[in-house]
Write an enzyme that holds these catalytic residues in place. Sequence first.
Site, PDB file in Angstrom:
ATOM      1  N   ASP A 468       0.618  -1.193  -0.167  1.00 38.58           N
ATOM      2  CA  ASP A 468       0.151  -0.283  -0.124  1.00 38.58           C
ATOM      3  C   ASP A 468       0.537   0.820   0.151  1.00 38.58           C
ATOM      4  O   ASP A 468       2.322   1.554   0.840  1.00 38.58           O
ATOM      5  CB  ASP A 468      -0.779  -0.178   1.451  1.00 38.58           C
ATOM      6  CG  ASP A 468      -2.240  -0.920   1.425  1.00 38.58           C
ATOM      7  OD1 ASP A 468      -2.615  -1.529   0.195  1.00 38.58           O
ATOM      8  OD2 ASP A 468      -3.057  -0.273   1.844  1.00 38.58           O
ATOM      9  N   ASP A 511      -4.849   2.653  -4.636  1.00 42.30           N
ATOM     10  CA  ASP A 511      -2.766   2.532  -4.048  1.00 42.30           C
ATOM     11  C   ASP A 511      -3.041   1.326  -3.633  1.00 42.30           C
ATOM     12  O   ASP A 511      -1.959   0.588  -2.855  1.00 42.30           O
ATOM     13  CB  ASP A 511      -2.464   4.099  -3.665  1.00 42.30           C
ATOM     14  CG  ASP A 511      -3.700   3.403  -1.770  1.00 42.30           C
ATOM     15  OD1 ASP A 511      -4.737   2.437  -1.889  1.00 42.30           O
ATOM     16  OD2 ASP A 511      -3.326   3.351  -0.633  1.00 42.30           O
TER      17      ASP A 511
END
Length: 591
Positions: A468, A511
């Site tokens: 992430d 993301d």
Amino acid sequence: MVAHFSAFRSSLEKGYDDAIIACVGYFPLAVATIHFTSNGRNHAAMWPADALILALLLLNARINWPVILTAGWAANLLANTVTREWTPGLIVYGGINMAQTGVAAWLLCRSGRRENLLADLPTVLRFVLYAGVVAPVFGAVAGSIASTYNYGEPFWPSVVRWYISNALGLLILTPFLMAVFDGDYIRQFKEIATLSRMEMIGLQALHLIVTVGVFAQSILPLSFLPVSTTLILSFRQGRLGTALGAAVLAAVGVVATLMGHGPIAMLRSDPAAQEILFQFYLATVLATTLPVAATVSSRAEALANLAEREAALRLMMAHSPDGILSFDITGDCRWADGPLGAYLGIEPRAMVGRSLDDMALHVPALAEKMLACSASGDDHPVSFEFTPLLRPQLTLEASIGALLRSGVRVGTVVTLRDVSRRKAKEVAILSKAQTDDLTGLVNRSGFRKHQRAFLADRSRPTTLALVDVDNFKSINDRYGHAIGDAVLSEIAKRLKIATRAEDVVCRLGGDEFALLLRCDVDTAQKICERMVASIRETPVFNDGNLSILSSVSCGIAEYGPDMSREQVFDVADAALYEVKRSGRNNVRVAA
């Protein structure tokens, strides 16, 4: 190369097997004819033994001819030694017989079709010329010189006797023996319908009964009756019926005449005159029946070819093919058309006459599929795609269908179509469907596909890393989505750089990224630590006016032998959560 060697070895093995047949079959035929039709010094009145050798030569590759001819010569020498007064000159007889037979075989192979000597009238005329005139004349002259030297036999009577006996033997028995050795009678019996089988057996039985009946008596001149039944066989059964009928007539007639029975024996003349008359009788039968058999055979073949072409044309029109191939039941290509040179690297003319073994060298996928369809016994059309060896840039679609005659499979037709453009579009569409538009990485759908493939191969360890981008929402909110997209693209590049070619990098969405690593968890940890450091230490966006630093968090889990995809994903996700909870910008391996 392996296929060529295997075919060469099989050919040699067939040659040695046929050499044994030549030796074992030639000897009793030669002994019997010399014993019953010769006085031990002159030539036999009938000589069927050379027909056995000629049939085997015509059914073999030329590389096998020497061993077959040698076996025939040995059997000839042994037969002459057993039945005649010994003289060293007997060695010559076998050489003359084999040379005579070899000349006939060479001329027939050189001139055209050799697998069917009664195929049509031109083929029959060539057969009669080479096997009934040229070769026996050569043998008669050489053999009579040997007989004059060995036993003092008169030259010209000896020439006539040799010529007639050898010519009749070759003409009568060669087509019959070729059909026997090649399995034509068994194949025809299996392919035809039940009623046709009954007719075939009935007509041959009638011919045998009539022939035996005529030659068993010496009262009525009924020699025309066997000729009539032989003609019936020619009209109804073509070359195979004629060959068998002529062989039966010759065998029964010779035995009966030698025993003093039959219409020939009605002439109260010496045995030599009866032999000549019977030879003339057989010559008349051949002159009558062979042209008929050739005409019937060529007509039947023409009709069969027409039926095959009509069936192939229907299939071609149904599938709109660009190229087409037709194979007979033995796997030999009978005709070809279309842009086969562009498709397969072989022009249509060069394809005709090739066997499936030859095809397997250049188009193995097509040959294997054809063999599988034939072995399955399923006559329904089958379609599949393949890439030719000689044209690797193409993708061809092949449709394989059976050619049927009276419900029996008699061959195969193959239609080919170039589907390279369609295949390329399908690949492009599939690739696009599994690729992330922004980063060019594999998307979530592609990730699942690669995950299944990785787990299907348990020979090497596989590790999952979930990544992430830390605080990515703040970058979007502060600098806008355009710069946010640029940041994601840069991070995607660094993920690719940090991994190896065999690894897979995916963007799951937003993301979130995932890495499928072909290694154990320790190696995966080192890869991910380098990756995290490369992102942390260098700005992920820099246009001269604005420089942005960022970082990523990474959770790692190794696929265990009993773990499902979902379980591994949950374990890696839990490790990622621990990294975020403890301050981000780090790597955590699942405990």
